[in-house]
Design a protein around this motif. Sequence first.
Motif, mmCIF file in Angstrom:
data_model
loop_
_atom_site.group_PDB
_atom_site.id
_atom_site.type_symbol
_atom_site.label_atom_id
_atom_site.label_comp_id
_atom_site.label_asym_id
_atom_site.label_seq_id
_atom_site.Cartn_x
_atom_site.Cartn_y
_atom_site.Cartn_z
ATOM 1 N N UNK A 1 39.962 46.255 14.929
ATOM 2 C CA UNK A 1 41.641 47.314 14.828
ATOM 3 C C UNK A 1 41.943 47.850 13.169
ATOM 4 N N UNK A 2 42.089 48.932 12.932
ATOM 5 C CA UNK A 2 42.287 48.958 11.393
ATOM 6 C C UNK A 2 43.607 49.836 12.140
ATOM 7 N N UNK A 3 44.104 49.666 10.933
ATOM 8 C CA UNK A 3 45.495 51.234 10.535
ATOM 9 C C UNK A 3 45.551 52.186 10.217
ATOM 10 N N UNK A 4 46.148 53.232 10.802
ATOM 11 C CA UNK A 4 45.078 54.049 10.235
ATOM 12 C C UNK A 4 46.203 54.580 9.317
ATOM 13 N N UNK B 1 47.092 52.164 6.711
ATOM 14 C CA UNK B 1 47.414 51.333 5.004
ATOM 15 C C UNK B 1 45.083 51.330 5.041
ATOM 16 N N UNK B 2 44.996 51.383 6.482
ATOM 17 C CA UNK B 2 43.444 50.682 6.627
ATOM 18 C C UNK B 2 42.816 49.361 6.535
ATOM 19 N N UNK B 3 44.019 48.391 6.724
ATOM 20 C CA UNK B 3 43.769 47.719 6.984
ATOM 21 C C UNK B 3 44.129 47.007 8.167
ATOM 22 N N UNK B 4 42.640 45.893 8.206
ATOM 23 C CA UNK B 4 43.202 45.278 9.520
ATOM 24 C C UNK B 4 43.933 44.942 10.667
ATOM 25 N N UNK C 1 47.607 42.948 17.797
ATOM 26 C CA UNK C 1 47.770 43.156 16.856
ATOM 27 C C UNK C 1 48.567 44.249 15.886
ATOM 28 N N UNK C 2 49.091 43.316 14.775
ATOM 29 C CA UNK C 2 49.881 44.590 14.073
ATOM 30 C C UNK C 2 49.387 44.849 12.296
ATOM 31 N N UNK C 3 49.545 45.834 11.913
ATOM 32 C CA UNK C 3 49.069 45.503 10.138
ATOM 33 C C UNK C 3 50.050 45.008 9.424
ATOM 34 N N UNK C 4 49.547 44.058 8.717
ATOM 35 C CA UNK C 4 50.686 43.044 8.343
ATOM 36 C C UNK C 4 51.759 43.828 6.996
ATOM 37 N N UNK C 5 50.767 45.736 6.797
ATOM 38 C CA UNK C 5 51.688 45.703 5.283
ATOM 39 C C UNK C 5 52.778 47.115 6.521
ATOM 40 N N UNK C 6 52.239 47.831 6.848
ATOM 41 C CA UNK C 6 52.952 49.440 7.424
ATOM 42 C C UNK C 6 53.553 48.459 8.696
#
Length: 389
Positions: A127-130, A132-135, A261-266
């Motif tokens: 899965x990728x964050x919508x 930031x585009x990061x995993x 599952x969580x985006x490390x930036x956003x």
Amino acid sequence: MSSWNGSSEQRTISVRGAREHNLMDVNIDMPRDKLVVITGLSGSGKSSLAFDTIYAEGQRRYVESLSAYARQFLEMMQKPDVDLIEGLSPAISIEQKTTSRNPRSTVGTVTEIYDYMRLLWARVGIPYSPATGLPISSQTVSQMVDVLLSMEAGTRLYLLAPVVRGRKGEYKKDLAAYLQRGFSRVRIDGEFYELDAVPALDKKRKHDIEIVVDRVIIKPDAENLATRLADSLETAIGLSDGLAYADDASSGQRTVFSARFACPVSGFTIDEIEPRLFSFNNPFGACPDCDGLGVSSHFEAQLVVPDPRLSLRQGALAPWAKSTSKYYIQTLESLAKTFGFSLDVPFEELDIEVQHVLLHGSGNQAVEMIYDDGLRSYRTTKPFEKIKQ
């Protein structure tokens, strides 16, 4: 034609003694995992070899691997007239049409390929964050605590463990077990209950059950708040296999935490990825606008009121115009009394607000409905739902 060398190392599809239609004991080897084109004059046997022999045998092997339920929707081709076919995997040929009139039935669902695709996406997909585009990766408890402490001071939160999400059952034993473990409150389908006073659940309906792990007020300067939050979050993710919810008690806004599952930036989070999230036949994966059908149907206001020059009494509302029941006219009379309009005025001359009530309902405003069928009369007070769905 090519001669058969019998080599097991060659990745080939070997056909021996093909006699389907006008084929005369044809022997041929074709490479696997390659694009193979069969050419020839009309009537030379191209289709007999490709479809009636090779594909027919592959399709037969594929259908035999399916469940009995799926087989009833597929037409089994006859076993081809051939001595031997080696190196052939089960095969399918896809047409752009369904074999069922069910709008939820597709080539993928009928052939059961879709079940494997959903499983593949859920277990292998990244899965990728919508945002930031990061995993999307797992969150640590300390990261979850930082998010909560960054909220506005005075925010009242429920820390919840989602132990059941959209599944059928009564869950009597599970709820009793949570009570024995020391938990006192639970939220079921949006309503809070004491764990020792939970009403009986309908085992045929899907339920959402969230154990209330803690109730806190965010005070950044409070001593030991970070430790308390960490302990509560660890308890929640332990109960629900990695998930925790933080719900604002005032606004109802939910923050989802995931140990997986969580985006490390956003900080964007998602629930656990599971096959049902990729199914248009499941509420968890279906589009909320069309319910997974790909299209949505709506009533057109102009079809409900085809001739706005007519009054309500003259039948301006087409769905009710031909009914002989007194129910509809008495409903309109009750609405006219509440909202102050006449049934004898052309629909187009009614106030916009009145037209909106008739077509879309009265919202939260209750209307006193008076009905009399000649034998008895009764009154009821409730919002008018609407004519146009």
